[in-house]
Scaffold this motif. Structure first.
Motif, PDB file in Angstrom:
ATOM      1  N   LEU A 173      29.191  50.472  55.245  1.00 52.36           N
ATOM      2  CA  LEU A 173      30.564  50.008  55.409  1.00 52.36           C
ATOM      3  C   LEU A 173      31.160  49.792  54.030  1.00 52.36           C
ATOM      4  CD1 LEU A 173      29.689  47.102  57.871  1.00 52.36           C
ATOM      5  CD2 LEU A 173      30.620  49.327  58.550  1.00 52.36           C
ATOM      6  N   GLY A 174      32.431  50.125  53.864  1.00 54.58           N
ATOM      7  CA  GLY A 174      33.031  49.857  52.566  1.00 54.58           C
ATOM      8  C   GLY A 174      34.357  50.564  52.383  1.00 54.58           C
ATOM      9  N   ASP A 175      34.887  50.436  51.182  1.00 59.16           N
ATOM     10  CA  ASP A 175      36.194  51.015  50.846  1.00 59.16           C
ATOM     11  C   ASP A 175      36.035  52.120  49.792  1.00 59.16           C
ATOM     12  OD1 ASP A 175      37.218  49.101  52.499  1.00 59.16           O
ATOM     13  OD2 ASP A 175      38.273  47.991  50.936  1.00 59.16           O
ATOM     14  N   PHE A 176      37.000  53.051  49.831  1.00 54.88           N
ATOM     15  CA  PHE A 176      37.045  54.130  48.834  1.00 54.88           C
ATOM     16  C   PHE A 176      38.316  54.009  47.998  1.00 54.88           C
ATOM     17  CE2 PHE A 176      34.423  55.748  52.222  1.00 54.88           C
ATOM     18  CZ  PHE A 176      33.451  56.519  51.605  1.00 54.88           C
ATOM     19  N   VAL A 177      38.177  54.274  46.729  1.00 51.32           N
ATOM     20  CA  VAL A 177      39.341  54.357  45.845  1.00 51.32           C
ATOM     21  C   VAL A 177      39.283  55.693  45.104  1.00 51.32           C
ATOM     22  CG1 VAL A 177      40.377  53.485  43.702  1.00 51.32           C
ATOM     23  CG2 VAL A 177      39.762  51.892  45.534  1.00 51.32           C
ATOM     24  N   SER A 178      40.369  56.446  45.202  1.00 50.32           N
ATOM     25  CA  SER A 178      40.475  57.696  44.438  1.00 50.32           C
ATOM     26  C   SER A 178      41.507  57.508  43.338  1.00 50.32           C
ATOM     27  CB  SER A 178      40.909  58.851  45.347  1.00 50.32           C
ATOM     28  OG  SER A 178      39.955  59.034  46.373  1.00 50.32           O
ATOM     29  N   LEU A 179      41.222  58.054  42.185  1.00 52.86           N
ATOM     30  CA  LEU A 179      42.112  57.948  41.031  1.00 52.86           C
ATOM     31  C   LEU A 179      42.353  59.335  40.461  1.00 52.86           C
ATOM     32  CD1 LEU A 179      40.891  55.112  38.642  1.00 52.86           C
ATOM     33  CD2 LEU A 179      42.954  55.115  40.047  1.00 52.86           C
ATOM     34  N   THR A 180      43.592  59.576  40.085  1.00 54.33           N
ATOM     35  CA  THR A 180      43.932  60.859  39.470  1.00 54.33           C
ATOM     36  C   THR A 180      44.802  60.617  38.240  1.00 54.33           C
ATOM     37  OG1 THR A 180      43.929  61.848  41.683  1.00 54.33           O
ATOM     38  CG2 THR A 180      44.966  63.134  39.917  1.00 54.33           C
ATOM     39  N   LEU A 181      44.513  61.338  37.196  1.00 59.22           N
ATOM     40  CA  LEU A 181      45.393  61.309  36.020  1.00 59.22           C
ATOM     41  C   LEU A 181      46.748  61.840  36.470  1.00 59.22           C
ATOM     42  CD1 LEU A 181      43.077  62.905  33.267  1.00 59.22           C
ATOM     43  CD2 LEU A 181      43.249  60.505  33.991  1.00 59.22           C
ATOM     44  N   ASP A 182      47.817  61.085  36.218  1.00 59.67           N
ATOM     45  CA  ASP A 182      49.107  61.462  36.794  1.00 59.67           C
ATOM     46  C   ASP A 182      50.218  61.315  35.753  1.00 59.67           C
ATOM     47  OD1 ASP A 182      51.382  61.856  38.262  1.00 59.67           O
ATOM     48  OD2 ASP A 182      50.726  60.615  39.951  1.00 59.67           O
ATOM     49  N   PRO A 183      50.715  62.445  35.277  1.00 60.88           N
ATOM     50  CA  PRO A 183      51.770  62.373  34.251  1.00 60.88           C
ATOM     51  C   PRO A 183      53.072  61.766  34.783  1.00 60.88           C
ATOM     52  CG  PRO A 183      51.366  64.651  34.938  1.00 60.88           C
ATOM     53  CD  PRO A 183      50.315  63.817  35.579  1.00 60.88           C
ATOM     54  N   GLN A 184      53.196  61.669  36.125  1.00 62.84           N
ATOM     55  CA  GLN A 184      54.384  61.046  36.709  1.00 62.84           C
ATOM     56  C   GLN A 184      54.349  59.520  36.573  1.00 62.84           C
ATOM     57  OE1 GLN A 184      56.735  63.127  38.075  1.00 62.84           O
ATOM     58  NE2 GLN A 184      55.385  64.745  37.329  1.00 62.84           N
TER      59      GLN A 184
ATOM     60  N   MET B 272      41.092  46.084  29.650  1.00 63.22           N
ATOM     61  CA  MET B 272      39.835  45.918  28.913  1.00 63.22           C
ATOM     62  C   MET B 272      39.505  47.153  28.086  1.00 63.22           C
ATOM     63  SD  MET B 272      37.342  44.161  31.745  1.00 63.22           S
ATOM     64  CE  MET B 272      37.405  42.405  32.131  1.00 63.22           C
ATOM     65  N   LEU B 273      39.795  48.314  28.676  1.00 63.69           N
ATOM     66  CA  LEU B 273      39.493  49.568  27.970  1.00 63.69           C
ATOM     67  C   LEU B 273      40.540  49.881  26.907  1.00 63.69           C
ATOM     68  CD1 LEU B 273      38.392  51.795  30.995  1.00 63.69           C
ATOM     69  CD2 LEU B 273      36.928  51.076  29.095  1.00 63.69           C
ATOM     70  N   GLY B 274      41.681  49.218  27.008  1.00 62.49           N
ATOM     71  CA  GLY B 274      42.761  49.492  26.056  1.00 62.49           C
ATOM     72  C   GLY B 274      43.480  50.793  26.349  1.00 62.49           C
ATOM     73  N   VAL B 275      43.588  51.155  27.649  1.00 56.97           N
ATOM     74  CA  VAL B 275      44.265  52.406  28.023  1.00 56.97           C
ATOM     75  C   VAL B 275      45.778  52.224  27.887  1.00 56.97           C
ATOM     76  CG1 VAL B 275      44.723  54.011  29.923  1.00 56.97           C
ATOM     77  CG2 VAL B 275      42.408  53.083  29.594  1.00 56.97           C
ATOM     78  N   ARG B 276      46.373  53.035  27.037  1.00 62.81           N
ATOM     79  CA  ARG B 276      47.805  52.914  26.798  1.00 62.81           C
ATOM     80  C   ARG B 276      48.556  54.240  26.969  1.00 62.81           C
ATOM     81  NH1 ARG B 276      45.201  50.049  22.773  1.00 62.81           N
ATOM     82  NH2 ARG B 276      45.160  51.939  21.508  1.00 62.81           N
ATOM     83  N   SER B 277      47.787  55.346  26.997  1.00 64.67           N
ATOM     84  CA  SER B 277      48.439  56.666  26.910  1.00 64.67           C
ATOM     85  C   SER B 277      48.366  57.462  28.202  1.00 64.67           C
ATOM     86  CB  SER B 277      47.783  57.495  25.794  1.00 64.67           C
ATOM     87  OG  SER B 277      47.689  56.748  24.617  1.00 64.67           O
ATOM     88  N   VAL B 278      47.692  56.923  29.186  1.00 59.50           N
ATOM     89  CA  VAL B 278      47.467  57.681  30.421  1.00 59.50           C
ATOM     90  C   VAL B 278      47.912  56.837  31.609  1.00 59.50           C
ATOM     91  CG1 VAL B 278      45.685  58.728  31.883  1.00 59.50           C
ATOM     92  CG2 VAL B 278      45.481  58.857  29.389  1.00 59.50           C
ATOM     93  N   GLY B 279      48.617  57.476  32.549  1.00 60.61           N
ATOM     94  CA  GLY B 279      48.961  56.821  33.806  1.00 60.61           C
ATOM     95  C   GLY B 279      48.069  57.323  34.924  1.00 60.61           C
ATOM     96  N   LEU B 280      47.809  56.448  35.902  1.00 62.00           N
ATOM     97  CA  LEU B 280      46.875  56.803  36.972  1.00 62.00           C
ATOM     98  C   LEU B 280      47.526  56.599  38.334  1.00 62.00           C
ATOM     99  CD1 LEU B 280      43.680  54.964  35.668  1.00 62.00           C
ATOM    100  CD2 LEU B 280      44.079  57.433  35.636  1.00 62.00           C
ATOM    101  N   SER B 281      47.246  57.530  39.215  1.00 66.17           N
ATOM    102  CA  SER B 281      47.673  57.409  40.599  1.00 66.17           C
ATOM    103  C   SER B 281      46.464  57.026  41.444  1.00 66.17           C
ATOM    104  CB  SER B 281      48.250  58.752  41.046  1.00 66.17           C
ATOM    105  OG  SER B 281      48.584  58.709  42.392  1.00 66.17           O
ATOM    106  N   LEU B 282      46.621  56.024  42.305  1.00 65.48           N
ATOM    107  CA  LEU B 282      45.474  55.468  43.047  1.00 65.48           C
ATOM    108  C   LEU B 282      45.715  55.580  44.547  1.00 65.48           C
ATOM    109  CD1 LEU B 282      43.812  52.031  42.225  1.00 65.48           C
ATOM    110  CD2 LEU B 282      44.412  52.613  44.577  1.00 65.48           C
ATOM    111  N   THR B 283      44.698  56.020  45.271  1.00 68.49           N
ATOM    112  CA  THR B 283      44.760  55.918  46.735  1.00 68.49           C
ATOM    113  C   THR B 283      43.587  55.078  47.214  1.00 68.49           C
ATOM    114  OG1 THR B 283      43.446  57.884  47.216  1.00 68.49           O
ATOM    115  CG2 THR B 283      45.795  58.218  46.900  1.00 68.49           C
ATOM    116  N   LEU B 284      43.872  54.261  48.213  1.00 65.78           N
ATOM    117  CA  LEU B 284      42.878  53.323  48.744  1.00 65.78           C
ATOM    118  C   LEU B 284      42.604  53.649  50.205  1.00 65.78           C
ATOM    119  CD1 LEU B 284      41.241  50.624  48.753  1.00 65.78           C
ATOM    120  CD2 LEU B 284      43.419  49.431  49.112  1.00 65.78           C
ATOM    121  N   GLU B 285      41.348  53.905  50.512  1.00 63.79           N
ATOM    122  CA  GLU B 285      40.956  54.119  51.915  1.00 63.79           C
ATOM    123  C   GLU B 285      40.162  52.913  52.364  1.00 63.79           C
ATOM    124  OE1 GLU B 285      38.916  57.954  52.393  1.00 63.79           O
ATOM    125  OE2 GLU B 285      39.936  58.606  50.560  1.00 63.79           O
ATOM    126  N   LYS B 286      40.755  52.095  53.210  1.00 60.66           N
ATOM    127  CA  LYS B 286      40.082  50.892  53.685  1.00 60.66           C
ATOM    128  C   LYS B 286      39.112  51.246  54.810  1.00 60.66           C
ATOM    129  CE  LYS B 286      40.544  47.180  52.909  1.00 60.66           C
ATOM    130  NZ  LYS B 286      39.748  46.447  51.886  1.00 60.66           N
TER     131      LYS B 286
END
Lengths: 370, 370
Positions: free
Chosen positions: A77-88, A127-141
């Motif tokens: 049982l659990g949740d999924f998170v998908s992340l994509t580098l997204d220039p938008q 924490m990672l100091g990410v400043r130059s990249v945007g991320l798109s996230l989808t959550l599957e509960k």
């Protein structure tokens, strides 16, 4: 160790994204012995994937006398998170593009500042100091909300691991737990008894927060351990369940519960399921206050014990009841009895499942290389 | 297992009685895996020896967050009880013929109903159903009274084991602990955290009294563990130290101490001395109330930690301070610093010793066959 630091192994390959209802198929399971890594925030890390998908398991916190400092992860049982580098998406930010799952998951905010996955993801980016990249996230509960199975922690753990891994897995366990805690703090208080096992897998004891001291309690390999989870259709808000707790505890009860906590830890490490069950069932402080707020809970516990569960208590803040056994078939029978007791004594529909211990914790399940 | 059930082994031979100051040399050390034996009270047992001499070790109870349910036995220090079949003593009765030791041991009553060894001996005779034989008992106190090292429990444990063994070792661990508890009840309350490790050796967690549930916590073989015991010339009566305890404990402190107790148990089982020391030192409930009643205790703890002890707390109800280390020489240095701190900050003379864990518990050291 929850995170599969794949850089030394290069074992990940691209696989199709699985649906939220299918069992996660991790490509690589890491053991718990890898040390935490130091934070590397001085230089901004480069992403190493175009896209990642992470899974984090359900967790059972408290375990009776382990109130607020002990929890474990359960398999399947659990949740999924998908992340994509997204220039938008604006650099250094997260956008939640989709949340799927049962009808209750529609309640969840897509504003990352008000979403468990979003908060943890933002913390890890900081924490990672990410400043130059945007991320798109989808959550599957995969987990129901407010069930006492660490739903918010699973989302946060999967998000924290996903962000860390898409940038090369530079953060260690402690930092990921701290990121997850930022999320938990907003939902249920600053307690790591769900988020730590969701990230690390297995049983985890939280000895202190300052400094953070997480103690993995390794249940012996080769011993069977099944959790029977009976979840009724009933809302037990964490805040209400917390308000039911006493402000003060009598000395005799303190000594009793502390000794049960010690016995529970010993039983986990020694793989002694009857002893684990005895300790799990013996909370005199929290369960007696919370059980009356969950219709039928006392009868459910009684039914589980009569069906030869080694022990039974409330999972987290409830309303899920958790029982333990060493046999899958008996676990199913125990679950049926628990569901019947919820219906008969609590007038609540319930569903039961039988899970093994999840020894891995949050992990990547698929990646797309750059 | 504390008792060497020699009947299946027949390994005991007669050796000269050693003096109370010499280190006990057990002829047979049994491990902890033998099960408890059922009570056999239906038929009166025959004595199998004319005389026996038993030793029981000092014990450190509480161990910080293990207050009232955790204790361990320490090597090299303890009490001796000798028993002889004596036709001058009324059948079914015990007579205490001699008590030796330091000057304080003269305070002890020779009335067996008011003597720790006597009470435990009488209980074991009752359990065994001894009606036809009288016994003469001598007690050699190796432990100072009221020092926080389980002096009363050592006397009771040695006596219980001596009586059981002179009649063939028919009682099991649990029964001997229950007999010892009758004695402890009169001295310091119904707590088994000294008597159980005095009988069983090693670390013991007392999970419950009804039914009695004693959990041996095996510290791994091959790992060094030294206890530095610094005992000042100061009386800390158990009753006064108990009266200092709070009746109620705040929920946050309860959770904290319970988590430390769990961490302590994990550290013992995993042989993790730094973790053991951290948990030992972290009691927020009992030590803060008792330490101010022992002049210099806070400074002694600080001195021990500065001398690189892994942890330090009050042994039992005090006034002995106990620190832990993995190195004998460092243990001696830590002891010197603790003694100096007692003198400087508490204006108390003190003596320090360094002991290993006693893994055996109470045992016969010599016998004379019939």
């Amino acid at each position: 160790m929850a995170i599969c630091h794949q850089s030394p192994f290069k074992l990940f390959t691209t696989i199709p994204s699985s649906s939220s209802s299918s069992k996660p198929k991790p490509l690589l399971r890491c053991n718990l012995s890898l040390p935490s890594r130091p934070s590397l925030t001085s230089t901004e890390p480069e992403p190493v994937y175009t896209s990642v998908k992470a899974f984090a398991p359900a967790t059972v916190a408290n375990l009776g006398p382990g109130f607020d400092f002990l929890g474990c992860a359960v398999d399947g049982l659990g949740d999924f998170v998908s992340l994509t580098l997204d220039p938008q998406v604006s650099p250094g930010e997260i956008s939640i593009s989709e949340i799927s799952g049962d009808h209750n998951s529609k309640k969840l905010s897509k504003n990352p500042l008000w979403n468990c996955a979003g908060i943890a993801a933002i913390e890890v980016m900081k924490m990672l100091g990410v400043r130059s990249v945007g991320l798109s996230l989808t959550l599957e509960k995969g987990l129901p909300l407010g069930s006492g199975l660490g739903s918010s922690a699973a989302s946060a753990a999967a998000a924290a691991v996903a962000v860390n891994e898409i940038f090369g897995g530079k953060l260690g366990i402690d930092e990921l737990v701290i990121a997850g805690l930022k999320s938990e703090e907003k939902v249920s208080g600053y307690h790591a008894d769900n988020i730590a096992p969701a990230i690390m897998g297995g049983f985890v004891l939280i000895r202190s927060y300052d400094p953070l001291d997480l103690i993995p309690l390794i249940f012996p390999d080769g011993k069977e351990l099944f959790f029977v989870l009976a979840t009724p259709e009933f809302e037990a808000p964490t805040k209400k369940m917390r308000a039911a707790l006493p402000a003060e505890v009598g000395m005799a009860h303190h000594v009793w519960n502390s000794s049960q906590a010690g016995a529970l830890v010993a039983a986990v490490l020694q793989g002694d399921l009857p002893a684990l069950g005895r300790a799990l069932s013996s909370d005199k402080i929290v369960e007696p206050r919370r059980a009356p707020l969950i219709p039928g809970m006392d009868a459910v516990k009684k039914a589980a014990i009569e069906a030869r569960a080694f022990g039974c208590t409330i999972s987290g803040a409830g309303p899920t009841a958790v029982a333990v056994t060493d046999d899958l078939e008996r676990g199913k029978a125990i679950g049926e009895r628990m569901v019947a007791a919820f219906l008969k004594e609590g007038k609540l529909k319930a569903a039961a499942s039988v899970s093994r211990l999840d020894r891995v914790g949050a992990r990547l399940v698929s990646t797309i290389p750059r």
